[in-house]
Every structure is written in structure tokens, then in C-alpha cells.
Design a protein around this motif. Structure first.
Motif, PDB file in Angstrom:
ATOM      1  N   GLU A  62     -21.550  11.477 -23.880  1.00  0.00           N
ATOM      2  CA  GLU A  62     -23.344  11.951 -24.899  1.00  0.00           C
ATOM      3  C   GLU A  62     -22.432  13.080 -25.150  1.00  0.00           C
ATOM      4  OE1 GLU A  62     -25.118  12.804 -20.575  1.00  0.00           O
ATOM      5  OE2 GLU A  62     -23.630  11.579 -19.972  1.00  0.00           O
ATOM      6  N   ARG A  63     -23.399  13.893 -26.487  1.00  0.00           N
ATOM      7  CA  ARG A  63     -22.515  14.793 -27.132  1.00  0.00           C
ATOM      8  C   ARG A  63     -22.866  15.530 -25.457  1.00  0.00           C
ATOM      9  NH1 ARG A  63     -21.204  14.057 -31.826  1.00  0.00           N
ATOM     10  NH2 ARG A  63     -22.379  12.314 -32.855  1.00  0.00           N
ATOM     11  N   HIS A  64     -23.155  15.863 -24.519  1.00  0.00           N
ATOM     12  CA  HIS A  64     -23.599  17.124 -23.770  1.00  0.00           C
ATOM     13  C   HIS A  64     -23.551  16.681 -22.153  1.00  0.00           C
ATOM     14  CE1 HIS A  64     -23.572  20.049 -26.897  1.00  0.00           C
ATOM     15  NE2 HIS A  64     -25.156  19.469 -27.899  1.00  0.00           N
ATOM     16  N   SER A  65     -22.184  15.878 -21.788  1.00  0.00           N
ATOM     17  CA  SER A  65     -22.503  15.502 -20.662  1.00  0.00           C
ATOM     18  C   SER A  65     -22.318  16.017 -19.941  1.00  0.00           C
ATOM     19  CB  SER A  65     -20.774  14.382 -20.115  1.00  0.00           C
ATOM     20  OG  SER A  65     -20.314  13.819 -20.979  1.00  0.00           O
ATOM     21  N   ALA A  66     -22.896  16.473 -18.685  1.00  0.00           N
ATOM     22  CA  ALA A  66     -23.544  17.032 -17.096  1.00  0.00           C
ATOM     23  C   ALA A  66     -22.062  17.109 -16.782  1.00  0.00           C
ATOM     24  CB  ALA A  66     -24.315  16.154 -16.289  1.00  0.00           C
ATOM     25  N   THR A  67     -21.236  18.473 -16.195  1.00  0.00           N
ATOM     26  CA  THR A  67     -20.401  18.721 -15.543  1.00  0.00           C
ATOM     27  C   THR A  67     -20.327  19.304 -14.260  1.00  0.00           C
ATOM     28  OG1 THR A  67     -19.944  21.049 -15.866  1.00  0.00           O
ATOM     29  CG2 THR A  67     -20.009  19.566 -17.489  1.00  0.00           C
ATOM     30  N   PHE A  68     -19.659  19.342 -13.087  1.00  0.00           N
ATOM     31  CA  PHE A  68     -20.196  19.516 -12.437  1.00  0.00           C
ATOM     32  C   PHE A  68     -19.253  21.042 -11.533  1.00  0.00           C
ATOM     33  CE2 PHE A  68     -22.132  16.024 -13.097  1.00  0.00           C
ATOM     34  CZ  PHE A  68     -23.107  16.009 -12.424  1.00  0.00           C
ATOM     35  N   PRO A 112     -15.217  17.524 -13.153  1.00  0.00           N
ATOM     36  CA  PRO A 112     -15.448  16.443 -12.345  1.00  0.00           C
ATOM     37  C   PRO A 112     -16.537  16.329 -14.382  1.00  0.00           C
ATOM     38  CG  PRO A 112     -15.416  17.554 -10.772  1.00  0.00           C
ATOM     39  CD  PRO A 112     -14.729  18.719 -11.881  1.00  0.00           C
ATOM     40  N   VAL A 113     -16.955  15.648 -14.861  1.00  0.00           N
ATOM     41  CA  VAL A 113     -17.885  15.060 -16.045  1.00  0.00           C
ATOM     42  C   VAL A 113     -18.271  13.603 -15.477  1.00  0.00           C
ATOM     43  CG1 VAL A 113     -17.630  14.733 -18.895  1.00  0.00           C
ATOM     44  CG2 VAL A 113     -16.415  16.122 -17.302  1.00  0.00           C
ATOM     45  N   ARG A 114     -19.847  13.667 -15.825  1.00  0.00           N
ATOM     46  CA  ARG A 114     -20.413  12.491 -15.641  1.00  0.00           C
ATOM     47  C   ARG A 114     -20.151  11.366 -17.040  1.00  0.00           C
ATOM     48  NH1 ARG A 114     -26.823  12.834 -16.008  1.00  0.00           N
ATOM     49  NH2 ARG A 114     -26.104  13.551 -18.281  1.00  0.00           N
ATOM     50  N   SER A 115     -19.684   9.954 -16.453  1.00  0.00           N
ATOM     51  CA  SER A 115     -19.702   8.613 -16.897  1.00  0.00           C
ATOM     52  C   SER A 115     -20.554   8.174 -16.711  1.00  0.00           C
ATOM     53  CB  SER A 115     -18.218   8.297 -17.381  1.00  0.00           C
ATOM     54  OG  SER A 115     -16.949   9.117 -17.127  1.00  0.00           O
ATOM     55  N   HIS A 116     -21.218   7.268 -17.871  1.00  0.00           N
ATOM     56  CA  HIS A 116     -22.296   5.991 -17.297  1.00  0.00           C
ATOM     57  C   HIS A 116     -22.806   4.848 -17.803  1.00  0.00           C
ATOM     58  CE1 HIS A 116     -25.548   9.195 -18.906  1.00  0.00           C
ATOM     59  NE2 HIS A 116     -24.743   8.538 -19.812  1.00  0.00           N
ATOM     60  N   TYR A 117     -23.234   3.787 -17.403  1.00  0.00           N
ATOM     61  CA  TYR A 117     -23.847   2.716 -18.398  1.00  0.00           C
ATOM     62  C   TYR A 117     -24.870   2.457 -18.196  1.00  0.00           C
ATOM     63  CZ  TYR A 117     -20.077   0.718 -14.709  1.00  0.00           C
ATOM     64  OH  TYR A 117     -19.679  -0.313 -13.997  1.00  0.00           O
ATOM     65  N   ASP A 130     -18.073  12.777   0.417  1.00  0.00           N
ATOM     66  CA  ASP A 130     -18.533  11.028   0.321  1.00  0.00           C
ATOM     67  C   ASP A 130     -19.459  11.008  -1.528  1.00  0.00           C
ATOM     68  OD1 ASP A 130     -18.751   8.767   0.327  1.00  0.00           O
ATOM     69  OD2 ASP A 130     -20.008   8.408   2.211  1.00  0.00           O
ATOM     70  N   PRO A 131     -18.560   9.986  -1.878  1.00  0.00           N
ATOM     71  CA  PRO A 131     -19.584   9.992  -3.024  1.00  0.00           C
ATOM     72  C   PRO A 131     -20.703   9.646  -3.098  1.00  0.00           C
ATOM     73  CG  PRO A 131     -17.439   8.591  -3.198  1.00  0.00           C
ATOM     74  CD  PRO A 131     -17.747   9.758  -2.167  1.00  0.00           C
ATOM     75  N   ASN A 132     -20.391   8.328  -1.710  1.00  0.00           N
ATOM     76  CA  ASN A 132     -22.015   7.728  -1.758  1.00  0.00           C
ATOM     77  C   ASN A 132     -23.400   8.918  -1.422  1.00  0.00           C
ATOM     78  OD1 ASN A 132     -21.236   5.363  -2.508  1.00  0.00           O
ATOM     79  ND2 ASN A 132     -20.389   5.340   0.531  1.00  0.00           N
ATOM     80  N   GLU A 133     -23.114   9.894  -1.362  1.00  0.00           N
ATOM     81  CA  GLU A 133     -23.764  11.502  -0.682  1.00  0.00           C
ATOM     82  C   GLU A 133     -24.364  11.929  -2.291  1.00  0.00           C
ATOM     83  OE1 GLU A 133     -22.523  13.765   2.145  1.00  0.00           O
ATOM     84  OE2 GLU A 133     -22.415  12.039   3.566  1.00  0.00           O
ATOM     85  N   PHE A 134     -23.891  11.385  -3.196  1.00  0.00           N
ATOM     86  CA  PHE A 134     -23.690  12.043  -4.527  1.00  0.00           C
ATOM     87  C   PHE A 134     -23.993  11.090  -5.995  1.00  0.00           C
ATOM     88  CE2 PHE A 134     -21.965  13.643  -7.991  1.00  0.00           C
ATOM     89  CZ  PHE A 134     -22.737  15.406  -8.629  1.00  0.00           C
ATOM     90  N   SER A 135     -25.498  11.426  -6.520  1.00  0.00           N
ATOM     91  CA  SER A 135     -25.745  10.965  -8.151  1.00  0.00           C
ATOM     92  C   SER A 135     -25.256  11.941  -9.188  1.00  0.00           C
ATOM     93  CB  SER A 135     -26.574  10.400  -7.903  1.00  0.00           C
ATOM     94  OG  SER A 135     -26.565  10.059  -9.254  1.00  0.00           O
ATOM     95  N   PRO A 136     -24.091  11.681 -10.173  1.00  0.00           N
ATOM     96  CA  PRO A 136     -24.596  12.655 -10.955  1.00  0.00           C
ATOM     97  C   PRO A 136     -25.605  12.816 -12.386  1.00  0.00           C
ATOM     98  CG  PRO A 136     -23.239  11.353 -11.734  1.00  0.00           C
ATOM     99  CD  PRO A 136     -23.570  10.298 -10.199  1.00  0.00           C
ATOM    100  N   THR A 137     -26.493  11.828 -11.699  1.00  0.00           N
ATOM    101  CA  THR A 137     -27.852  12.418 -12.391  1.00  0.00           C
ATOM    102  C   THR A 137     -29.102  12.059 -11.539  1.00  0.00           C
ATOM    103  OG1 THR A 137     -26.473  10.014 -13.519  1.00  0.00           O
ATOM    104  CG2 THR A 137     -28.917  10.313 -14.530  1.00  0.00           C
ATOM    105  N   VAL A 138     -30.458  13.122 -12.011  1.00  0.00           N
ATOM    106  CA  VAL A 138     -31.286  13.077 -11.247  1.00  0.00           C
ATOM    107  C   VAL A 138     -32.551  12.294 -11.306  1.00  0.00           C
ATOM    108  CG1 VAL A 138     -32.588  15.031 -10.484  1.00  0.00           C
ATOM    109  CG2 VAL A 138     -30.288  15.420 -10.949  1.00  0.00           C
ATOM    110  N   GLY A 139     -32.603  11.624 -10.771  1.00  0.00           N
ATOM    111  CA  GLY A 139     -34.544  10.228 -11.226  1.00  0.00           C
ATOM    112  C   GLY A 139     -33.870   9.509 -12.613  1.00  0.00           C
TER     113      GLY A 139
END
Ligand SMILES: Cc1cc2nc3c(=O)[nH]c(=O)nc-3n(C[C@H](O)[C@H](O)[C@H](O)COP(=O)(O)OP(=O)(O)OC[C@H]3O[C@@H](n4cnc5c(N)ncnc54)[C@H](O)[C@@H]3O)c2cc1C
Length: 414
Positions: free
Chosen positions: A264-270, A221-226, A278-287
Motif C-alpha cells: 500500500e502507499r500508506h500501510s496501517a501501522t500499530f 508493526p506494519v500491515r502486510s496483506h494479500y 494472541d494474534p488471533n485476537e487481532f486483525s490489522p484490517t477492520v471489516g
């Protein structure tokens, strides 16, 4: 105890498309099990771009299938499934990206996909916010566009349900039953379900599921965002999707505003083992850390979209995409377990690839050769890997960073 011919695990767009394609083939009894609600994970967060050609040519035939299936589904359901046929503008501002664009033009021609070279002024006429001063070449693909990913996922699911597939949300698969080297069924908290084939379409959790049968799939799993701006008529309404590989960014219209995605040049991975169910209990981005990522990208994106510096971003969407080290999906038989098929590791293109994956898996589940050449996607192409290790996850994050920048992704190590 009930027995099915096929059990699909995961009710995102990939599971729903497989269900639909199996139903279209009269494949017998089909059960889809989804732990939460249908299309509640990555498939409802996607930007929904449907771009038919890329530097990763193995995908083109599968994406073409999605374009034709969108049309078929609209006719079958008698309603719009949310496709915006706005076309896509591909920008190139460096020699390397011009070469990529020339390769894409050849790939488009090979598949009969319309492709036009545009003068920079014609690109500007289509996209009013575009700064054309840095452009070397611009390609335009008029039949590309974007889709509402939730609507398309639910269209597959509803059409599958109408054709007799049993769709069961709020049912988590806990284990895969293997007997004499072949899949025999699955278990949930309350049931043991027998079946002839199991399809792992569990998205970011797919490697966890396949590990239960002894082969963790090579993906992480790797973060994608927009980000999405407030509506502003200056953006020009429903204009084409714009890709800016020199800046690792893309835009598309979004109800009067502009949606801006950044690789991103270095995406966050998990580590998939740490993800809640439940994906609603998790965000790949903090704050508010995403504002820093936007600021880092602003100079590069600003060469094409100078308005980024004043744009009023009102929304931020982040989710998990499952990536592989070579940027290719994971599709086909899971080694050493007959009847166990994988449809995962979509590398940020699962919406666009959805019908191609569904059709290929339907072929395999029915014991036929896949109608597309999917050899490049074999689940065993990296040999045996530990997809939860940081070293492997970093390779997946690097392939995400290079997705549109054209750098050659790391191939299989064996
Ligand atoms: C921000 C963002 C932007 C994106 N933009 C694009 C884009 O523009 N174009 C594009 O093509 N793609 C895009 N993608 C990628 C796309 O969203 C994914 O490739 C696609 O949604 C994958 O679909 P899926 O069905 O494999 O996964 P998911 O939608 O995540 O579905 C997997 C499902 O499996 C279920 N599940 C897992 N384990 C179990 C279990 N044990 N039992 C039962 N159910 C289980 C989960 O609950 C989940 O609902 C984007 C992704 C993100 C995050």
C-alpha cells in the motif's frame, strides 16, 4: 530453578531457525519460549516468497543461506519442507525500475545466482495471464520460488528439537533480568530462568521485550496483506512468482489460484503496546475495508494483470510485519546489555532471511564475529528512538510502501 546457556524468546520462524542453528553448533543448552503455539503469528501468514536479490543488497547473502538450508533440512528430516522452485519473473515498465533490474542482475552475478534476461514473449509463455504490452525489460531468476512458511518454521523447530533444544510453547516471557550490565535470565509467570544469553525473536512484540532491558528496538508493526483467487486453470498452474515493482505488487500461484500481494502507499501501522499477546485476537484490517485497498491498486496492477478486474478473490490474509525506517532488519547486540541479542524487524522478508539470521545469531551468541556482514543491521543505528510514536511508525510504514518500488528508504538519522 533451571539454567540454560541460551534462551530464545519467540517461536516464529526466526526463533525456530536460531534454535536450529545453535543446536547445529553444539552451543550447549538452549530453551525456546513461545507465548502461544509455535509459528502461530506472522510466520504462518506469510506469502512465503524466497527472492534472492532485491534493491536491498545487504540481504542477499542471508537469503542464500536460507536456500541452502531448505535443502539441508529436507535431507535431515527426510521430507519435503514445502519449497516450490518455480523461479521468479521481475517486471520493469519504467526507466527507474529498469535500472533497479540492471542492479539486481549485477548483484545476482556477484553472488553466482542464475539470472536471465527474457524476451517479453518468453515471459508470456511462462505466465499466461501476463499483459506484456507495457514491459520494458524482464528478468528471470530460475532458482527463486516460494515456500509454505508454516512448514518451514516447523521444520526448523522439529530439527532443533531432535538436536536437543527444549521447545516450550504457551510460556510467555514477562521480563529480562539484567545484572551488572549483562543479561542474567528471564522470568515467566511461574518461573525465573537463568541463562548466559537471551535472544529477542519476538516479532511484532520485540521492541516491547527489549524495552524491558532499557532499549526499545527501532521497528514498528506494519500491515502486510494479500488476496487469493478461486482456483482457475487459466492462471497456468505452478508458474513463476511475478514481481511488479511499478505497481507495488506481486503474485504467486496458490493451489490452482493466484495469490496477489499489494504494498500500500500508506500501510496501517500499530503501536506495539496496544497489540494483544494472541494474534488471533487481532486483525490489522477492520471489516471489508480491504476491498477498497484492492480497488485502489487495480489500475496499476491491471497494466500487467488485466484479469484483476474479473478475478474472483475468495480469500484475504492480513498480518503484521515489523518494519524499520530504512527497510533493513534489526540484528545484533542490544546496546548496553551484554549477552542480549536482537533478531527482529524483518521488513517483510523474515521467511526468506530466516536461515541467514539464525546462522548469524548463532555466531554472535557463541562470541564469534558473524559470518555475514551485518553491520548495516545494527540495532543502535538510529540512536535512541521512540518506536511507539506515530512519527516513527509512519517512517516504518513508508519503508514498507517503498519496499519494491525502489525509492531510497530513509537512512539512520544519526
Ligand atoms: C501477509 C504477510 C505476508 C508476508 N510475506 C512474506 C514473504 O513472502 N516472504 C518473507 O520472507 N516474509 C514475508 N512476510 C514476513 C514474515 O512473515 C515475517 O518477517 C516473519 O514471519 C517474522 O518471523 P518472526 O519469527 O520474527 O515473527 P513471528 O512469526 O510473529 O513470531 C514471533 C513470536 O514471538 C512470540 N512472542 C512475542 N512476545 C513474546 C513473549 N514475551 N514471550 C514469548 N513469546 C513471545 C509471538 O507469540 C510470536 O509467535 C509476510 C508477512 C505477512 C504478515
Amino acid at each position: 530453578m533451571k539454567t540454560y546457556d541460551h534462551v530464545i524468546v519467540g517461536g516464529g520462524i526466526i526463533g525456530a531457525s536460531i534454535a536450529y542453528h545453535l543446536a547445529c553448533e553444539d552451543a550447549g543448552s538452549v530453551l525456546l519460549l513461545e507465548r502461544n503455539e509455535l509459528a502461530s503469528a506472522a510466520s504462518s501468514r506469510a506469502a512465503g516468497l524466497i527472492l534472492q536479490v532485491s534493491t536491498n543488497t545487504a540481504k542477499t547473502a542471508l537469503i542464500r543461506r536460507t536456500c541452502s538450508t531448505i535443502q539441508t533440512l529436507s535431507e535431515e528430516l527426510g521430507e519435503d519442507v514445502g519449497f516450490h522452485a518455480v523461479g521468479s519473473l521481475r517486471l520493469a515498465a519504467s526507466e527507474a525500475r529498469v535500472r533497479d533490474l540492471e542492479d539486481m542482475a549485477a548483484e545476482a552475478e556477484c553472488h553466482g545466482i542464475p539470472f536471465e534476461w527474457l524476451r517479453a514473449e518468453d515471459a508470456e509463455a511462462r505466465v499466461p495471464w501476463l499483459d506484456i504490452s507495457n514491459l520494458s525489460k524482464v528478468g528471470f531468476l530460475p532458482t527463486d520460488g516460494y515456500v509454505d512458511p508454516y512448514l518451514l518454521s516447523m521444520a526448523y523447530a522439529r530439527a532443533a528439537g531432535t538436536r536437543g533444544v527444549e521447545l516450550r510453547p504457551r510460556a510467555a516471557v514477562e521480563d529480562i533480568i539484567v545484572s551488572d550490565g549483562a543479561v542474567a535470565g528471564v522470568t515467566t509467570a511461574t518461573e525465573r530462568i537463568e541463562c548466559g544469553s537471551v535472544i529477542d525473536a519476538a516479532g511484532a512484540w520485540a521492541a516491547l521485550l527489549s524495552a524491558r532491558a532499557g532499549f526499545p528496538l527501532p521497528m514498528a508493526p506494519v500491515r502486510s496483506h494479500y488476496w487469493i483467487t478461486k482456483p482457475d486453470p487459466a492462471y497456468g498452474g505452478d508458474h513463476p512468482v511475478v514481481t511488479m515493482p511499478d505497481a507495488g505488487a506481486y503474485t504467486r500461484p496458490d493451489v490452482g489460484g493466484l495469490l496477489l500481494g499489494i504494498q500500500e502507499r500508506h500501510s496501517a501501522t500499530f503501536d506495539a503496546r496496544d497489540l494483544p499477546g494472541d494474534p488471533n485476537e487481532f486483525s490489522p484490517t477492520v471489516g471489508d475495508a480491504h476491498w477498497d485497498r484492492l480497488a485502489e491498486a487495480a489500475a496499476g496492477v491491471g497494466r500487467f494483470f488485466p484479469g484483476i478486474h474479473e478475478a474472483q478473490f475468495a480469500n484475504y490474509i492480513a498480518g503484521l510485519s515489523a518494519y524499520t525506517p530504512d527497510g533493513k532488519i534489526v540484528l545484533g547486540p542490544v546496546p548496553n546489555v551484554r549477552g542480549f541479542l536482537a533478531a527482529a524487524g524483518c521488513c517483510g522478508s523474515g521467511i526468506a532471511l530466516s536461515a541467514g539470521i539464525g546462522a548469524a545469531i548463532a555466531d554472535l551468541a557463541l562470541g564469534r564475529d558473524a559470518r555475514f556482514d551485518i553491520d548495516a543491521f545494527r540495532p543502535d543505528r538510529f540512536g535512541t528512538v521512540d518506536p511507539f510514536s506515530l512519527e516513527f511508525r509512519d517512517r516504518c510504514a513508508a519503508s514498507r510502501a517503498n519496499k519494491s518500488r525502489g525509492a531510497k528508504p530513509a537512512g539512520p538519522t544519526v
